[in-house]
Design a protein around this motif. Structure first.
Motif, mmCIF file in Angstrom:
data_model
loop_
_atom_site.group_PDB
_atom_site.id
_atom_site.type_symbol
_atom_site.label_atom_id
_atom_site.label_comp_id
_atom_site.label_asym_id
_atom_site.label_seq_id
_atom_site.Cartn_x
_atom_site.Cartn_y
_atom_site.Cartn_z
ATOM 1 N N LYS A 65 -28.509 -0.204 55.656
ATOM 2 C CA LYS A 65 -28.751 -1.565 56.116
ATOM 3 C C LYS A 65 -30.238 -1.700 56.410
ATOM 4 C CE LYS A 65 -26.822 -4.913 59.309
ATOM 5 N NZ LYS A 65 -25.823 -5.103 60.374
ATOM 6 N N PHE A 101 -29.111 4.464 57.454
ATOM 7 C CA PHE A 101 -27.966 4.835 56.642
ATOM 8 C C PHE A 101 -26.677 4.466 57.348
ATOM 9 C CE2 PHE A 101 -31.020 8.295 55.210
ATOM 10 C CZ PHE A 101 -31.503 7.526 54.162
ATOM 11 N N GLU A 102 -25.725 3.941 56.577
ATOM 12 C CA GLU A 102 -24.432 3.539 57.128
ATOM 13 C C GLU A 102 -23.376 4.611 56.940
ATOM 14 O OE1 GLU A 102 -23.395 -0.424 55.802
ATOM 15 O OE2 GLU A 102 -24.550 -1.138 57.508
ATOM 16 N N THR A 103 -23.652 5.564 56.093
ATOM 17 C CA THR A 103 -22.723 6.665 55.848
ATOM 18 C C THR A 103 -23.466 7.969 56.072
ATOM 19 O OG1 THR A 103 -23.299 6.649 53.493
ATOM 20 C CG2 THR A 103 -21.355 5.367 54.153
ATOM 21 N N LYS A 155 -27.352 -5.333 53.292
ATOM 22 C CA LYS A 155 -26.792 -4.028 52.953
ATOM 23 C C LYS A 155 -27.209 -3.674 51.537
ATOM 24 C CE LYS A 155 -23.069 -4.206 56.187
ATOM 25 N NZ LYS A 155 -21.738 -3.743 56.508
ATOM 26 N N THR A 193 -28.417 -4.578 45.600
ATOM 27 C CA THR A 193 -27.662 -5.464 46.479
ATOM 28 C C THR A 193 -26.540 -6.036 45.622
ATOM 29 O OG1 THR A 193 -28.908 -7.465 45.918
ATOM 30 C CG2 THR A 193 -29.796 -6.089 47.697
ATOM 31 N N VAL A 218 -25.792 9.029 46.069
ATOM 32 C CA VAL A 218 -25.755 7.622 46.478
ATOM 33 C C VAL A 218 -25.621 7.545 47.997
ATOM 34 C CG1 VAL A 218 -24.412 5.487 46.331
ATOM 35 C CG2 VAL A 218 -24.700 6.919 44.306
ATOM 36 N N LYS A 260 -27.499 -0.380 48.397
ATOM 37 C CA LYS A 260 -27.030 0.894 47.849
ATOM 38 C C LYS A 260 -28.238 1.600 47.261
ATOM 39 C CE LYS A 260 -24.127 2.597 44.082
ATOM 40 N NZ LYS A 260 -23.276 2.132 42.965
ATOM 41 N N TRP A 302 -25.460 4.421 51.264
ATOM 42 C CA TRP A 302 -25.403 3.020 51.668
ATOM 43 C C TRP A 302 -26.233 2.859 52.923
ATOM 44 C CZ3 TRP A 302 -23.231 -0.544 48.576
ATOM 45 C CH2 TRP A 302 -22.407 -0.062 47.554
ATOM 46 N N THR A 333 -29.522 4.765 45.024
ATOM 47 C CA THR A 333 -29.069 5.758 44.061
ATOM 48 C C THR A 333 -30.271 6.573 43.593
ATOM 49 O OG1 THR A 333 -27.360 4.238 43.285
ATOM 50 C CG2 THR A 333 -27.839 6.137 41.894
#
Length: 108
Positions: free
Chosen positions: A64, A77-79, A51, A22, A60, A53, A62, A55
């Motif tokens: 929520k 997943f946001e991406t 939110k 975070t 990687v 990250k 991103w 890894t």
């Protein structure tokens, strides 16, 4: 709140170590359930709405936090999922399918 699409995504049991970050913290965690849209992460708890990250060796992502309990959380997943994660997910799904086969029949 999870969408119907994310709830309907096929979930694959996995055992994948990740760093979870975070803005202020970094923890080690383990993804134990992975889909195209999200994951279940075991380890230190995070706050719903936070939110983060993720890894891993595969790259990687991103996300929520959508739900949280004392030692695990669910993320969306946001991406889009990176290709390395997609290949990992596909390989784990194939391995799990092989493990469920008994005498040539697929077991539920």
């Amino acid at each position: 709140m999870e969408t119907l699409q994310s709830r309907r995504a096929h979930r694959t049991p996995v055992n994948l170590e990740v760093d979870v970050e975070t803005v202020l913290e970094r923890h080690r965690g383990r993804i134990t359930d992975l889909s195209e849209n999200g994951a279940k992460i075991e380890g230190d708890p995070f706050q719903v709405g936070q939110k983060i990250k993720l890894t891993a060796e595969q790259g990687v992502m991103w996300a929520k936090v959508r739900w949280a309990e004392a030692d695990r959380c669910g993320v969306e997943f946001e991406t889009p999922m990176p290709e390395q994660f997609r290949r990992f997910l596909d390989s784990q799904g194939a391995a799990n399918d092989r493990a469920r086969r008994v005498f040539g029949r697929k077991v539920a």
